[in-house]
Design an enzyme around this catalytic site. Structure first.
Site, short mmCIF file in Angstrom:
data_model
loop_
_atom_site.label_atom_id
_atom_site.label_comp_id
_atom_site.label_asym_id
_atom_site.label_seq_id
_atom_site.Cartn_x
_atom_site.Cartn_y
_atom_site.Cartn_z
N GLU A 1 -4.16 -11.03 -8.49
CA GLU A 1 -4.11 -9.56 -8.05
C GLU A 1 -5.13 -9.47 -6.98
OE1 GLU A 1 -2.22 -6.47 -8.75
OE2 GLU A 1 -3.62 -6.41 -7.19
N ASP B 1 12.08 -0.98 -10.50
CA ASP B 1 12.91 0.24 -10.61
C ASP B 1 13.26 0.83 -9.13
OD1 ASP B 1 10.14 0.93 -10.16
OD2 ASP B 1 10.49 2.98 -10.60
N ASP C 1 -4.21 -12.73 -2.63
CA ASP C 1 -3.07 -12.83 -2.16
C ASP C 1 -2.27 -14.07 -2.97
OD1 ASP C 1 -0.39 -13.16 -0.79
OD2 ASP C 1 -1.08 -12.14 0.91
N LYS D 1 10.29 2.53 3.01
CA LYS D 1 10.67 2.76 4.30
C LYS D 1 11.33 1.64 5.14
CE LYS D 1 7.69 6.81 4.64
NZ LYS D 1 6.60 7.29 4.82
N ASP E 1 5.31 -3.85 -5.02
CA ASP E 1 5.36 -2.79 -4.19
C ASP E 1 6.62 -2.75 -3.62
OD1 ASP E 1 2.59 -1.88 -4.74
OD2 ASP E 1 1.84 -3.27 -3.68
C1 LIG Z 1 3.27 -1.27 -7.89
S1 LIG Z 1 1.74 -2.49 -8.62
C2 LIG Z 1 2.54 -3.06 -10.04
C3 LIG Z 1 1.39 -3.45 -10.87
C4 LIG Z 1 1.86 -4.12 -12.41
N1 LIG Z 1 2.47 -5.43 -12.14
C5 LIG Z 1 2.62 -2.96 -12.92
O1 LIG Z 1 3.83 -3.22 -13.58
O2 LIG Z 1 2.12 -1.92 -13.39
C6 LIG Z 1 2.07 -3.94 -7.49
C7 LIG Z 1 0.96 -4.82 -7.59
O3 LIG Z 1 0.99 -5.82 -6.83
C8 LIG Z 1 -0.32 -6.38 -6.05
N2 LIG Z 1 0.12 -7.36 -4.84
C9 LIG Z 1 0.74 -6.65 -3.68
N3 LIG Z 1 1.11 -7.91 -2.88
C10 LIG Z 1 0.40 -8.76 -3.77
C11 LIG Z 1 0.58 -10.20 -3.26
N4 LIG Z 1 0.70 -10.80 -1.99
N5 LIG Z 1 -0.07 -11.10 -4.15
C12 LIG Z 1 -0.52 -10.58 -5.49
N6 LIG Z 1 -0.59 -9.36 -5.68
C13 LIG Z 1 0.12 -8.62 -4.74
C14 LIG Z 1 -0.76 -5.00 -5.68
O4 LIG Z 1 -2.12 -4.91 -5.57
C15 LIG Z 1 -0.32 -4.16 -6.94
O5 LIG Z 1 -1.18 -4.11 -7.90
#
Ligand SMILES: C[S@@+](CC[C@H](N)C(=O)[O-])C[C@H]1O[C@@H](n2cnc3c(N)ncnc32)[C@H](O)[C@@H]1O
Length: 210
Positions: free
Chosen positions: A68, A152, A95, A120, A116
């Site tokens: 994370e 979702d 990452d 868009k 995420d």
């Molecule tokens: C929408 S949140 C969902 C968090 C958690 N899994 C939940 O269901 O509540 C997406 C998470 O993915 C992380 N994230 C985005 N790109 C990433 C990457 N390349 N590697 C690791 N984490 C990533 C973001 O920092 C964010 O905390």
């Protein structure tokens, strides 16, 4: 660099800062292998860590590597580790794509819960799950290893289904052995009455690059 970082940086409390500075035994270097003989589960993007730490506790027979970039969530996971010392929890602050580039071992499972969505069209290239990323996952998974994706976002669901329609390195299956609690984003999705979809992909042994 992942675009979400800055927008989600949040305010770090003194406690968050303390755990971010700590040389915790839970923290892996880029690509480092955890000391375990258990099956490994990579959890990509565990967010605020709330459900992640429950899942680590509820599934003691699996070793989790939580990846994370979001500092506040990462600090909370380190804090949980330091206060409870679970033997099956490792962490990487960054990452997942960079981590996967460096690993020289295979993982058994990968979880991506509520990635995420970048709904868009002009941001669609920022989505984590792409044809190339599935290829990376195929490369790091053990034979018959599997990936659990939950989202979702109807736009992301369509995007994933389009990718899967052309995917020959994975087949869709029904069961994933690791239990999970509803995460923060899962609870939000339920509140909004969104349709939540789960995709479980099992690695087909031979990598085929059409
Ligand atoms: C929408 S949140 C969902 C968090 C958690 N899994 C939940 O269901 O509540 C997406 C998470 O993915 C992380 N994230 C985005 N790109 C990433 C990457 N390349 N590697 C690791 N984490 C990533 C973001 O920092 C964010 O905390």
């Amino acid at each position: 660099m992942i675009k979400t970082f800055s927008s989600r940086a949040g305010r770090l409390s003194d406690t968050n800062k303390k755990f971010l500075q700590l040389q915790s035994d839970s923290i892996l270097k880029l690509g480092e292998k955890p000391k375990t003989t258990q099956k490994i589960v990579m959890d990509i993007g565990f967010g605020d860590a709330q459900s992640f730490i429950c899942d680590v506790t509820d599934n003691p027979d699996y070793t989790f590597i939580g990846i994370e970039p979001y500092k506040k969530g990462f600090a909370r996971a380190v804090q949980f580790y330091e206060e409870n010392l679970p033997s099956n929890m490792y962490l990487f602050n960054g990452d997942a794509r960079e981590f996967f580039q460096e690993i020289e071992y295979k993982t058994d499972y990968v979880r991506i819960h509520f990635p995420d969505p970048w709904p868009k069209k002009r941001h669609s290239k920022r989505r984590l799950i792409t044809k190339n990323f599935l290829k990376t996952l195929h490369g790091i998974l053990q034979n018959s290893g599997s990936v659990e994706i939950i989202t979702d976002s109807s736009i992301y669901q369509k995007h994933i289904e389009e990718l899967l329609a052309q995917e020959i390195n994975f087949i869709q299956i029904e069961n994933f052995p690791i239990t999970h609690k509803a995460s923060t984003f899962h609870k939000k999705a339920i509140k909004k009455d969104h349709t939540i979809k789960k995709y479980i992909l099992e690695k087909v042994n031979q990598s085929i690059d059409p």
